[in-house]
Motif scaffolding. Structure first.
Motif, short mmCIF file in Angstrom:
data_model
loop_
_atom_site.label_atom_id
_atom_site.label_comp_id
_atom_site.label_asym_id
_atom_site.label_seq_id
_atom_site.Cartn_x
_atom_site.Cartn_y
_atom_site.Cartn_z
N PHE A 67 0.82 -1.21 0.00
CA PHE A 67 0.00 0.00 0.00
C PHE A 67 0.86 1.27 0.00
CE2 PHE A 67 -2.43 -3.39 2.06
CZ PHE A 67 -3.56 -3.40 1.26
N GLU A 68 1.95 1.23 -0.74
CA GLU A 68 2.89 2.37 -0.76
C GLU A 68 2.20 3.67 -1.14
OE1 GLU A 68 6.00 2.92 0.23
OE2 GLU A 68 5.94 0.91 1.05
N GLY A 69 1.32 3.65 -2.11
CA GLY A 69 0.68 4.88 -2.57
C GLY A 69 -0.63 5.20 -1.88
N ASP A 70 -1.00 4.42 -0.90
CA ASP A 70 -2.29 4.57 -0.23
C ASP A 70 -2.06 4.97 1.23
OD1 ASP A 70 -4.82 4.36 0.86
OD2 ASP A 70 -5.24 2.38 0.03
N SER A 71 -1.97 6.28 1.46
CA SER A 71 -1.64 6.75 2.81
C SER A 71 -2.75 6.43 3.82
CB SER A 71 -1.34 8.25 2.81
OG SER A 71 -2.48 8.98 2.42
#
Length: 102
Positions: A67-71
């Motif tokens: 989930f790198e791009g999903d803060s």
């Protein structure tokens, strides 16, 4: 005691499921009287819950990279890990208090 299922973090909804299970487990722990002497089945269930917590922690830690791009989901994972630690400590305290009474 609550029965917790297998955890496999593939989506943000799976993180929500873990959080729901943690809250449910915490609610069940609140139902135990303070300082109670645990029956054998209760202690067995609590030990199983500790194993579930350990497995969930591993799964959540390994899911961080998914989930790198999903803060938003990363924050949920962080919150779930914190809640796992809190509930784990609560379970261990319950077991320890019961052991001292034996």
């Amino acid at each position: 005691m609550k029965s917790l299922g297998d955890i496999n973090i593939e989506t943000a909804a799976n993180v929500d499921e873990v959080l729901d299970n943690i809250r449910g487990l915490d609610d069940c722990l609140k139902a135990l009287p303070k300082g109670c002497l645990l029956e054998g089945w209760q202690e067995t269930r609590l030990e199983a819950n500790l194993r579930w917590i350990s497995e969930s922690r591993e799964e959540l830690n390994s899911a961080k990279g998914k989930f790198e791009g999903d803060s938003k989901t990363k924050k949920k994972i962080k919150r779930a890990l914190k809640e796992l630690g809190r509930v784990e400590s609560k379970i261990q305290d319950i077991i320890d208090r019961s052991d001292r009474q034996k």
